[in-house]
Design a protein around this motif. Structure first.
Motif, PDB file in Angstrom:
ATOM      1  N   LEU A   1      85.624  22.148   9.454  1.00 20.88           N
ATOM      2  CA  LEU A   1      85.009  21.972  10.768  1.00 20.88           C
ATOM      3  C   LEU A   1      84.300  23.249  11.207  1.00 20.88           C
ATOM      4  O   LEU A   1      83.170  23.213  11.694  1.00 20.88           O
ATOM      5  N   LEU A   2      84.962  24.389  11.027  1.00 20.58           N
ATOM      6  CA  LEU A   2      84.364  25.662  11.446  1.00 20.58           C
ATOM      7  C   LEU A   2      83.119  25.997  10.631  1.00 20.58           C
ATOM      8  O   LEU A   2      82.218  26.683  11.126  1.00 20.58           O
ATOM      9  N   ASP A   3      83.058  25.515   9.401  1.00 18.09           N
ATOM     10  CA  ASP A   3      81.939  25.797   8.517  1.00 18.09           C
ATOM     11  C   ASP A   3      80.834  24.741   8.621  1.00 18.09           C
ATOM     12  O   ASP A   3      79.750  24.921   8.083  1.00 18.09           O
ATOM     13  N   ASP A   4      81.097  23.673   9.333  1.00 18.27           N
ATOM     14  CA  ASP A   4      80.155  22.557   9.447  1.00 18.27           C
ATOM     15  C   ASP A   4      78.876  23.002  10.166  1.00 18.27           C
ATOM     16  O   ASP A   4      78.926  23.856  11.066  1.00 18.27           O
ATOM     17  N   GLU A   5      77.754  22.429   9.805  1.00 17.66           N
ATOM     18  CA  GLU A   5      76.493  22.788  10.462  1.00 17.66           C
ATOM     19  C   GLU A   5      76.528  22.499  11.959  1.00 17.66           C
ATOM     20  O   GLU A   5      75.839  23.149  12.739  1.00 17.66           O
ATOM     21  N   ARG A   6      77.361  21.557  12.391  1.00 20.54           N
ATOM     22  CA  ARG A   6      77.474  21.265  13.819  1.00 20.54           C
ATOM     23  C   ARG A   6      78.182  22.379  14.584  1.00 20.54           C
ATOM     24  O   ARG A   6      78.096  22.453  15.809  1.00 20.54           O
ATOM     25  N   ALA A   7      78.888  23.260  13.851  1.00 19.88           N
ATOM     26  CA  ALA A   7      79.556  24.403  14.477  1.00 19.88           C
ATOM     27  C   ALA A   7      78.671  25.645  14.509  1.00 19.88           C
ATOM     28  O   ALA A   7      79.016  26.634  15.164  1.00 19.88           O
TER      29      ALA A   7
ATOM     30  N   GLY B   1      73.517  26.715  17.946  1.00 18.19           N
ATOM     31  CA  GLY B   1      72.608  25.619  18.237  1.00 18.19           C
ATOM     32  C   GLY B   1      73.182  24.253  17.959  1.00 18.19           C
ATOM     33  O   GLY B   1      72.603  23.238  18.380  1.00 18.19           O
ATOM     34  N   GLY B   2      74.308  24.195  17.242  1.00 15.18           N
ATOM     35  CA  GLY B   2      74.936  22.917  16.937  1.00 15.18           C
ATOM     36  C   GLY B   2      75.759  22.405  18.107  1.00 15.18           C
ATOM     37  O   GLY B   2      76.164  23.170  18.987  1.00 15.18           O
ATOM     38  N   PRO B   3      76.077  21.128  18.124  1.00 16.16           N
ATOM     39  CA  PRO B   3      76.779  20.540  19.272  1.00 16.16           C
ATOM     40  C   PRO B   3      78.211  21.019  19.465  1.00 16.16           C
ATOM     41  O   PRO B   3      78.771  20.850  20.546  1.00 16.16           O
ATOM     42  N   TRP B   4      78.809  21.610  18.424  1.00 16.60           N
ATOM     43  CA  TRP B   4      80.191  22.075  18.548  1.00 16.60           C
ATOM     44  C   TRP B   4      80.298  23.567  18.810  1.00 16.60           C
ATOM     45  O   TRP B   4      81.386  24.074  19.068  1.00 16.60           O
ATOM     46  N   ASN B   5      79.208  24.285  18.718  1.00 15.84           N
ATOM     47  CA  ASN B   5      79.263  25.744  18.700  1.00 15.84           C
ATOM     48  C   ASN B   5      79.880  26.326  19.964  1.00 15.84           C
ATOM     49  O   ASN B   5      80.778  27.188  19.895  1.00 15.84           O
ATOM     50  N   GLN B   6      79.423  25.906  21.125  1.00 13.26           N
ATOM     51  CA  GLN B   6      79.919  26.481  22.369  1.00 13.26           C
ATOM     52  C   GLN B   6      81.400  26.176  22.564  1.00 13.26           C
ATOM     53  O   GLN B   6      82.160  27.030  23.031  1.00 13.26           O
ATOM     54  N   ALA B   7      81.821  24.974  22.211  1.00 14.24           N
ATOM     55  CA  ALA B   7      83.230  24.612  22.362  1.00 14.24           C
ATOM     56  C   ALA B   7      84.110  25.474  21.465  1.00 14.24           C
ATOM     57  O   ALA B   7      85.192  25.926  21.873  1.00 14.24           O
TER      58      ALA B   7
END
Length: 237
Positions: A49-55, A58-64
């Motif tokens: 999850l931490l390595d996912d492009e969404r993290a 600019g990805g949707p998980w980064n700020q969280a």
């Protein structure tokens, strides 16, 4: 590199609404996975999850992820599901890792979700049970050639669910400490880990660069070192 949740904002259950990463483990009573496979799958799911492009930025998980992790907030809560409830959680954004078990045991399945405040949670998560999650204590890993070694304490009795969270903590801390070439090697190997249980003598004699200290708010009585991690090649240098 030591993580002590006693000093980390977001780890104290007295906080009004702390952040946590939710992990859901598949617990099929008709085909139980081994504890070792569940722990390894949990570690792989969290790092994945931490390595996912969404993290990434600019990805949707980064700020969280940053809201949760900044200052040491890496609290994880492990829930269990089977049947339709397991199928339902697959509809939520996250990262799923499945790991086959040997003959006689079911596969391990762990889905990690982007961190969020503990309340409110989606109903598909909030209704799942947490405490007392136990799997058969078969501890012979099938991943003895993995590039990452995670060791768990032989000094405490810990339920499988909590132990999965501790192994995931260790994997996360090691991932954070690695340079990009090593991350790339680990990524290419599917973020496999070997989880092993050293004996008391080995545990006392072999400190590792990554150490997880649990705050002791739930199963354990006070701050306790629960897991360690090391890049295997460093053991040979």
């Amino acid at each position: 590199m030591t993580n002590d949740p006693t000093a980390a904002p977001g780890s104290d259950p007295s906080e009004e609404n702390p952040w946590a990463m939710q992990l859901v483990v598949l617990r099929d009573k008709h085909a139980l996975a081994r504890e070792v496979d569940v722990c390894e799958a949990a570690a792989r799911a969290v790092v994945g999850l931490l390595d996912d492009e969404r993290a990434a930025p600019g990805g949707p998980w980064n700020q969280a992820i940053h809201a949760w992790a900044d200052g040491g907030r890496i609290r994880k809560l492990v829930r269990r599901a089977d049947g339709k409830r397991w199928d339902d959680v697959q509809e939520l954004p996250g990262v799923l890792v499945t790991q086959a078990g040997p003959e006689g045991f079911g596969p391990a399945g762990v889905r990690a979700f982007p961190p969020c405040p503990e309340h409110p949670l989606p109903k598909t998560l909030s209704k799942l049970q947490m405490g007392g999650t136990v799997f058969p204590s078969e501890h012979a890993s099938a991943h003895t050639a993995a590039q990452v070694l995670i060791e768990v304490t032989p000094l405490e009795q810990i339920t499988s669910g909590k132990l999965a969270a501790q192994c995931a903590h260790a994997a996360q801390l090691l991932y954070a400490a690695l340079d990009e070439p090593r991350r790339a090697q680990w990524r290419a190997d599917g973020f496999r880990v070997e989880v092993r249980w050293p004996d008391r003598g080995e545990w006392a004699a072999n400190p590792r660069p990554v150490s997880v200290v649990d705050a002791g708010f739930t199963e354990l009585d006070g701050p306790t070192e629960t897991a360690r991690a090391v890049w295997r090649a460093d053991l040979e240098s």
